[in-house]
Write a protein that holds these residues in place. Structure first.
Motif, PDB file in Angstrom:
ATOM      1  N   SER A   1       7.478 -18.029   5.352  1.00  0.00           N
ATOM      2  CA  SER A   1       7.423 -18.171   3.894  1.00  0.00           C
ATOM      3  C   SER A   1       6.424 -17.190   3.293  1.00  0.00           C
ATOM      4  O   SER A   1       6.713 -16.507   2.297  1.00  0.00           O
ATOM      5  N   LEU A   2       5.239 -17.102   3.881  1.00  0.00           N
ATOM      6  CA  LEU A   2       4.212 -16.179   3.401  1.00  0.00           C
ATOM      7  C   LEU A   2       4.723 -14.742   3.416  1.00  0.00           C
ATOM      8  O   LEU A   2       4.563 -13.994   2.443  1.00  0.00           O
ATOM      9  N   CYS A   3       5.346 -14.356   4.513  1.00  0.00           N
ATOM     10  CA  CYS A   3       5.745 -12.963   4.701  1.00  0.00           C
ATOM     11  C   CYS A   3       7.051 -12.621   3.996  1.00  0.00           C
ATOM     12  O   CYS A   3       7.444 -11.451   3.960  1.00  0.00           O
ATOM     13  N   SER A   4       7.718 -13.617   3.454  1.00  0.00           N
ATOM     14  CA  SER A   4       8.933 -13.371   2.681  1.00  0.00           C
ATOM     15  C   SER A   4       8.619 -13.146   1.207  1.00  0.00           C
ATOM     16  O   SER A   4       9.519 -12.860   0.406  1.00  0.00           O
TER      17      SER A   4
ATOM     18  N   VAL B   1       4.103  -8.745  -0.246  1.00  0.00           N
ATOM     19  CA  VAL B   1       3.675  -8.068   0.978  1.00  0.00           C
ATOM     20  C   VAL B   1       2.160  -7.882   1.008  1.00  0.00           C
ATOM     21  O   VAL B   1       1.513  -8.095   2.039  1.00  0.00           O
ATOM     22  N   GLY B   2       1.583  -7.499  -0.124  1.00  0.00           N
ATOM     23  CA  GLY B   2       0.142  -7.280  -0.176  1.00  0.00           C
ATOM     24  C   GLY B   2      -0.644  -8.547   0.112  1.00  0.00           C
ATOM     25  O   GLY B   2      -1.633  -8.520   0.859  1.00  0.00           O
ATOM     26  N   LYS B   3      -0.210  -9.662  -0.467  1.00  0.00           N
ATOM     27  CA  LYS B   3      -0.879 -10.933  -0.232  1.00  0.00           C
ATOM     28  C   LYS B   3      -0.771 -11.334   1.232  1.00  0.00           C
ATOM     29  O   LYS B   3      -1.748 -11.763   1.860  1.00  0.00           O
ATOM     30  N   ALA B   4       0.435 -11.198   1.792  1.00  0.00           N
ATOM     31  CA  ALA B   4       0.636 -11.561   3.193  1.00  0.00           C
ATOM     32  C   ALA B   4      -0.226 -10.702   4.107  1.00  0.00           C
ATOM     33  O   ALA B   4      -0.839 -11.207   5.056  1.00  0.00           O
ATOM     34  N   ALA B   5      -0.290  -9.404   3.835  1.00  0.00           N
ATOM     35  CA  ALA B   5      -1.104  -8.507   4.656  1.00  0.00           C
ATOM     36  C   ALA B   5      -2.580  -8.888   4.587  1.00  0.00           C
ATOM     37  O   ALA B   5      -3.293  -8.834   5.589  1.00  0.00           O
ATOM     38  N   GLU B   6      -3.026  -9.291   3.414  1.00  0.00           N
ATOM     39  CA  GLU B   6      -4.423  -9.704   3.256  1.00  0.00           C
ATOM     40  C   GLU B   6      -4.707 -10.968   4.070  1.00  0.00           C
ATOM     41  O   GLU B   6      -5.726 -11.060   4.759  1.00  0.00           O
ATOM     42  N   VAL B   7      -3.818 -11.943   3.993  1.00  0.00           N
ATOM     43  CA  VAL B   7      -4.000 -13.180   4.746  1.00  0.00           C
ATOM     44  C   VAL B   7      -4.021 -12.908   6.253  1.00  0.00           C
ATOM     45  O   VAL B   7      -4.827 -13.480   7.004  1.00  0.00           O
ATOM     46  N   LEU B   8      -3.157 -12.008   6.694  1.00  0.00           N
ATOM     47  CA  LEU B   8      -3.039 -11.712   8.122  1.00  0.00           C
ATOM     48  C   LEU B   8      -4.068 -10.705   8.610  1.00  0.00           C
ATOM     49  O   LEU B   8      -4.144 -10.426   9.812  1.00  0.00           O
ATOM     50  N   GLY B   9      -4.842 -10.134   7.706  1.00  0.00           N
ATOM     51  CA  GLY B   9      -5.855  -9.162   8.093  1.00  0.00           C
ATOM     52  C   GLY B   9      -5.273  -7.841   8.537  1.00  0.00           C
ATOM     53  O   GLY B   9      -5.801  -7.187   9.435  1.00  0.00           O
ATOM     54  N   LEU B  10      -4.188  -7.405   7.888  1.00  0.00           N
ATOM     55  CA  LEU B  10      -3.492  -6.181   8.273  1.00  0.00           C
ATOM     56  C   LEU B  10      -3.878  -5.025   7.369  1.00  0.00           C
ATOM     57  O   LEU B  10      -3.918  -5.169   6.141  1.00  0.00           O
ATOM     58  N   SER B  11      -4.138  -3.877   7.963  1.00  0.00           N
ATOM     59  CA  SER B  11      -4.413  -2.680   7.193  1.00  0.00           C
ATOM     60  C   SER B  11      -3.111  -2.188   6.559  1.00  0.00           C
ATOM     61  O   SER B  11      -2.017  -2.638   6.909  1.00  0.00           O
TER      62      SER B  11
END
Length: 265
Positions: free
Chosen positions: A43-46, A49-59
């Motif tokens: 759900s988060l990654c759908s 994208v920017g919010k999901a990347a922030e939550v997951l700690g992705l550059s």
């Protein structure tokens, strides 16, 4: 012997293969929690994208991992032992283990995961990105989230033998052995020894730590070593040529600390 391993950050893509079947994974007592994490992650990654990347700690360069997570239910799968890569798994070399050692690996290795809780190396999973340190919006921090279901399932999985804990700190938060299980748990730390100005100095170095842990698991599997507890583990490792220092539990219900000292890989 039950060996607790961390996963790897990098993972081999599973470009083909049957899609995920949550119900086919072992440790069915973790099924409800797995489904909850999977639902939250997809759900988060759908969404944004920017919010999901922030939550997951992705550059920014890893934003493609968000789309990968969004499609987890339809993605192809491979055995977990092929999905996980990196220094520890390279040193472990699952693909080149002799057949008997490979069967022992399938019985004894348990890989901890922010998404699955824990999986065995022969179980089919898709490539994903979700570390144990992630805080998912609907579930909170995954380490604390997994404690209750892990606490219900893993004492039985541990059986009556040695628990060899090679997890990193983040993954150790998901389950801490207690009571009698803790007393036959050995947590391994790898220290690099250097002589500086005539004085020995020891430090934890990530590459040495991961590579040595992978190598010692491989050596135990190939040697058919079946230590029943921490004392037998120390004897087995010394017999395999490792320099080992161990400290027993100071109190009942505590585990052993085992230091493996290396000078080079």
């Amino acid at each position: 012997m039950l060996v607790l391993l961390p996963p790897s950050e990098g993972k081999t893509p599973a470009e083909s293969g049957d899609p995920l079947d949550l119900g086919a994974l072992s440790l069915p007592g973790l099924g409800e929690a797995r489904a909850a994490v999977l639902d939250e992650l997809v759900s988060l990654c759908s969404g944004d994208v920017g919010k999901a990347a922030e939550v997951l700690g992705l550059s920014k360069g890893l934003h493609g991992e968000v789309a990968k997570n969004a499609g987890l239910r339809e993605a192809g799968t491979r055995p977990a032992g092929e999905i996980y890569t990196g220094v520890l798994y390279d040193a472990l070399g699952l693909a080149t283990l002799p057949a008997a050692a490979r069967r022992r690996a399938e019985r004894s290795l348990l890989v901890f995961s922010g998404l699955w809780g824990a999986v065995r190396i022969d179980e089919r999973i898709p490539s994903y990105r979700c570390s144990m340190g992630v805080k998912l919006p609907g579930l909170g921090a995954l380490g604390p989230f997994w404690r209750a279901p892990m606490g219900e399932v893993l004492p039985e999985v541990a059986g009556g033998g040695l628990v060899l804990d090679l997890r990193s700190a983040a993954y150790a938060t998901a389950w801490k052995p207690k009571g009698e299980v803790a007393e036959r748990t050995a947590s391994v730390r790898v220290l690099q020894s250097k002589i500086v100005d005539g004085v020995e100095k020891r430090s934890v170095v990530s590459h040495f730590n991961k590579a040595t842990k992978g190598r010692l698991v491989r050596d135990l599997l190939v040697a058919r070593a079946e230590p029943s507890g921490p004392e037998e583990l120390v004897e087995a490792l010394r017999g395999l040529g490792y320099t080992v220092e161990a400290a027993g539990p100071g109190k009942p219900g505590r585990g052993w600390g085992v230091d493996v000292v290396v000078t080079e890989l």
